[in-house]
Write an enzyme that holds these catalytic residues in place. Structure first.
Site, short mmCIF file in Angstrom:
data_model
loop_
_atom_site.label_atom_id
_atom_site.label_comp_id
_atom_site.label_asym_id
_atom_site.label_seq_id
_atom_site.Cartn_x
_atom_site.Cartn_y
_atom_site.Cartn_z
N SER A 1 -13.77 -0.68 3.48
CA SER A 1 -12.41 -1.58 3.09
C SER A 1 -12.39 -2.91 3.42
O SER A 1 -13.26 -3.50 4.04
CB SER A 1 -11.50 -1.17 4.40
OG SER A 1 -10.11 -1.77 4.35
N LYS B 1 -2.02 9.39 6.23
CA LYS B 1 -0.53 8.77 5.95
C LYS B 1 0.26 9.74 6.35
O LYS B 1 1.53 9.00 6.60
CB LYS B 1 -0.69 8.11 4.30
CG LYS B 1 -1.34 6.78 4.51
CD LYS B 1 -1.40 6.20 3.15
CE LYS B 1 -2.01 5.00 2.70
NZ LYS B 1 -1.66 4.10 1.84
N ASP C 1 3.34 -0.57 1.55
CA ASP C 1 2.76 -0.52 0.31
C ASP C 1 3.98 -1.20 -0.86
O ASP C 1 3.82 -1.72 -1.63
CB ASP C 1 2.25 0.85 -0.21
CG ASP C 1 0.85 0.96 0.29
OD1 ASP C 1 0.09 -0.14 0.52
OD2 ASP C 1 0.32 2.05 0.79
N GLY D 1 1.73 9.45 -7.33
CA GLY D 1 0.83 9.78 -5.91
C GLY D 1 1.41 8.98 -4.97
O GLY D 1 2.34 8.52 -4.96
N GLY D 2 0.53 8.56 -3.89
CA GLY D 2 0.85 7.83 -2.78
C GLY D 2 1.60 6.54 -3.12
O GLY D 2 2.60 6.16 -2.60
N ASN E 1 4.60 11.33 -15.08
CA ASN E 1 3.40 11.63 -14.53
C ASN E 1 2.94 13.11 -15.37
O ASN E 1 3.81 13.89 -15.85
CB ASN E 1 3.52 12.06 -13.20
CG ASN E 1 2.50 12.07 -12.19
OD1 ASN E 1 1.74 10.93 -12.35
ND2 ASN E 1 1.68 13.20 -11.67
N MET F 1 -9.45 2.28 -13.88
CA MET F 1 -10.38 1.99 -12.96
C MET F 1 -11.40 3.21 -12.75
O MET F 1 -11.19 4.16 -13.31
CB MET F 1 -9.77 1.60 -11.43
CG MET F 1 -9.28 2.97 -10.90
SD MET F 1 -8.76 2.36 -9.00
CE MET F 1 -10.12 2.91 -8.20
N TYR G 1 -6.71 -3.22 -8.63
CA TYR G 1 -7.07 -4.62 -8.74
C TYR G 1 -8.70 -4.83 -8.74
O TYR G 1 -9.31 -5.97 -8.93
CB TYR G 1 -6.81 -5.07 -7.34
CG TYR G 1 -7.30 -4.42 -6.07
CD1 TYR G 1 -8.62 -4.33 -5.52
CD2 TYR G 1 -6.15 -3.83 -5.35
CE1 TYR G 1 -8.90 -3.54 -4.67
CE2 TYR G 1 -6.71 -2.90 -4.13
CZ TYR G 1 -8.05 -2.80 -3.85
OH TYR G 1 -8.40 -1.95 -2.96
P1 NAD Z 1 -3.12 9.33 -5.60
O1 NAD Z 1 -4.30 10.10 -5.88
O2 NAD Z 1 -2.27 9.61 -4.55
O3 NAD Z 1 -2.40 9.45 -7.15
C1 NAD Z 1 -2.84 9.22 -8.50
C2 NAD Z 1 -1.81 9.50 -9.46
O4 NAD Z 1 -2.47 9.22 -10.62
C3 NAD Z 1 -1.10 10.93 -9.57
O5 NAD Z 1 0.04 10.53 -9.87
C4 NAD Z 1 -1.93 11.42 -10.67
O6 NAD Z 1 -1.31 12.54 -11.32
C5 NAD Z 1 -2.20 10.27 -11.48
N1 NAD Z 1 -3.40 10.53 -12.38
C6 NAD Z 1 -4.70 10.71 -12.24
N2 NAD Z 1 -5.47 10.91 -13.32
C7 NAD Z 1 -4.55 10.86 -14.09
C8 NAD Z 1 -5.02 11.01 -15.55
N3 NAD Z 1 -6.32 11.10 -15.95
N4 NAD Z 1 -4.01 10.79 -16.38
C9 NAD Z 1 -2.59 10.28 -15.98
N5 NAD Z 1 -2.57 10.48 -14.57
C10 NAD Z 1 -3.57 10.76 -13.81
O7 NAD Z 1 -3.71 7.68 -5.85
P2 NAD Z 1 -2.73 6.53 -5.08
O8 NAD Z 1 -3.40 6.39 -3.64
O9 NAD Z 1 -1.35 6.73 -5.46
O10 NAD Z 1 -3.38 5.22 -5.93
C11 NAD Z 1 -3.10 5.01 -7.17
C12 NAD Z 1 -3.67 3.56 -7.78
O11 NAD Z 1 -3.13 2.71 -6.92
C13 NAD Z 1 -5.19 3.76 -7.71
O12 NAD Z 1 -5.58 3.02 -8.89
C14 NAD Z 1 -5.38 2.64 -6.58
O13 NAD Z 1 -6.65 2.03 -6.86
C15 NAD Z 1 -4.32 1.79 -6.63
N6 NAD Z 1 -3.92 1.29 -5.07
C16 NAD Z 1 -3.70 0.00 -5.21
C17 NAD Z 1 -3.05 -0.57 -3.90
C18 NAD Z 1 -2.96 -2.19 -3.92
O14 NAD Z 1 -2.58 -2.75 -3.09
N7 NAD Z 1 -2.88 -2.85 -5.02
C19 NAD Z 1 -3.15 0.28 -2.66
C20 NAD Z 1 -3.46 1.48 -2.98
C21 NAD Z 1 -4.03 1.91 -4.11
#
Ligand code: NAD
Length: 290
Positions: free
Chosen positions: A22, A73, A109, A135-136, A157, A210, A236
């Site tokens: 992290s 979480k 977030d 997702g989250g 989604n 990513m 990012y």
């Molecule tokens: P998560 O695993 O909880 O959710 C992932 C989501 O992506 C789900 O809705 C899933 O259905 C969808 N998904 C996954 N593979 C897919 C595909 N091939 N086609 C279509 N949809 C697909 O993940 P999260 O924790 O919600 O994180 C989501 C993104 O946010 C990640 O890219 C993560 O790097 C980024 N993130 C950014 C920050 C920030 O502060 N900028 C913080 C945390 C996470």
């Protein structure tokens, strides 16, 4: 290394597993040093099994608070004394504040995302936005946007377990806020085009773009993006995803996930210390402007 830590310093934790990768400890401690506030931030490897004892540890040792990340979480909510409306709605907490033994759960977030838009002078209040993902991160954004006064949110989604979960949250938001949230299958490209064309902001909150999906974009037809649209990506790394590349070529304003990350951290600092984080200084120190 800091050599000014005396007996008055308070500890702020980060409880997650895995967590050693992290950026948060470096980011948070850089800010505390700059602000000259007596706090230290450390990461602790806490999995679901260790979480109940770790929360007791916050109380017993008098930590000022803790950040919470995966896999804790959702689980953490049951151990806290108070939850903000955003945590109640989303069922997820990423920040604990310990105020004289009372533990309150926040989710910064969504706050970080909304603040990033505000700082970029993008007004979404009373307007419509479209979000890719459920997702989250997507859930945190949807809930905060609805609570802050966004008028309509369309979530696209794939039909997985996230889809079912966000449908239930959309129902709660539709009953309890002024915002109307609809959830649509990502496979429906006609609806995707229509919803984006009615929106002021498009947000990618999936991992598509990513590693291991770097170079991919959920929007492949550039004509879905018109220059009046703001396109944001929560990713990012890389700084410019395929989606942002396409959007930029179409003349859209683009924002990557750095701003959201910085502002969610700033919201945590406000909660724990009452101070405003020096965002531009952190950007520079962490190499986020490169
Ligand atoms: P998560 O695993 O909880 O959710 C992932 C989501 O992506 C789900 O809705 C899933 O259905 C969808 N998904 C996954 N593979 C897919 C595909 N091939 N086609 C279509 N949809 C697909 O993940 P999260 O924790 O919600 O994180 C989501 C993104 O946010 C990640 O890219 C993560 O790097 C980024 N993130 C950014 C920050 C920030 O502060 N900028 C913080 C945390 C996470």
């Amino acid at each position: 290394m800091r050599n000014n830590i005396d007996g008055h310093f308070l500890l702020i934790g980060l409880m997650a597993y895995p967590i050693r990768h992290s950026l948060s400890p470096q980011m948070q401690n850089t800010i505390y040093s700059k602000l000259k506030v007596p706090y230290v931030y450390l990461a602790f490897e806490v999995d679901k099994k260790k979480l109940p004892d770790a929360i007791k540890g916050i109380r017993a040792l008098g930590l000022r608070g803790s950040a919470v990340s995966m896999p804790n979480k959702q689980l953490v909510c049951q151990y806290l004394d108070k939850l903000t409306p955003a945590v109640e709605m989303s069922g997820a907490c990423n920040t604990i504040s310990n105020d004289n033994g009372v533990l309150t759960g926040y989710n910064t977030d969504g706050m970080g995302y909304m603040r990033m838009l505000k700082e970029a002078n993008i007004d979404v209040i009373g307007k419509k936005i479209t979000i890719l993902g459920a997702g989250g991160v997507a859930t945190a954004i949807v809930v905060q946007a609805a609570l802050d006064g966004v008028k309509e949110i369309t979530v696209f989604n794939q039909k997985d377990e996230c889809y079912t979960k966000i449908e239930a949250i959309a129902k709660k938001l539709n009953q309890n806020t002024q915002c109307y949230v609809r959830v649509i299958d990502l496979a429906d490209k006609d609806k995707l085009r229509k919803e984006i064309s009615d929106s002021v902001v498009l947000c990618n909150a999936t991992g598509v773009g990513m590693k291991p999906l770097e170079g991919k974009s959920l929007i492949t037809d550039p004509t879905m993006l018109t220059p009046d649209l703001v396109v944001t990506d929560c990713i990012y790394s890389p700084r410019k995803t395929k989606l942002l590349e396409i959007a930029e070529q179409q003349g859209c304003k683009i924002l990557n996930g750095i701003g959201m990350m910085l502002w969610q951290g700033a919201a945590q600092i406000k909660i724990w210390t009452g101070e405003d984080a020096p965002i531009e200084y952190v950007r520079e120190q962490m190499g986020f402007n490169d």
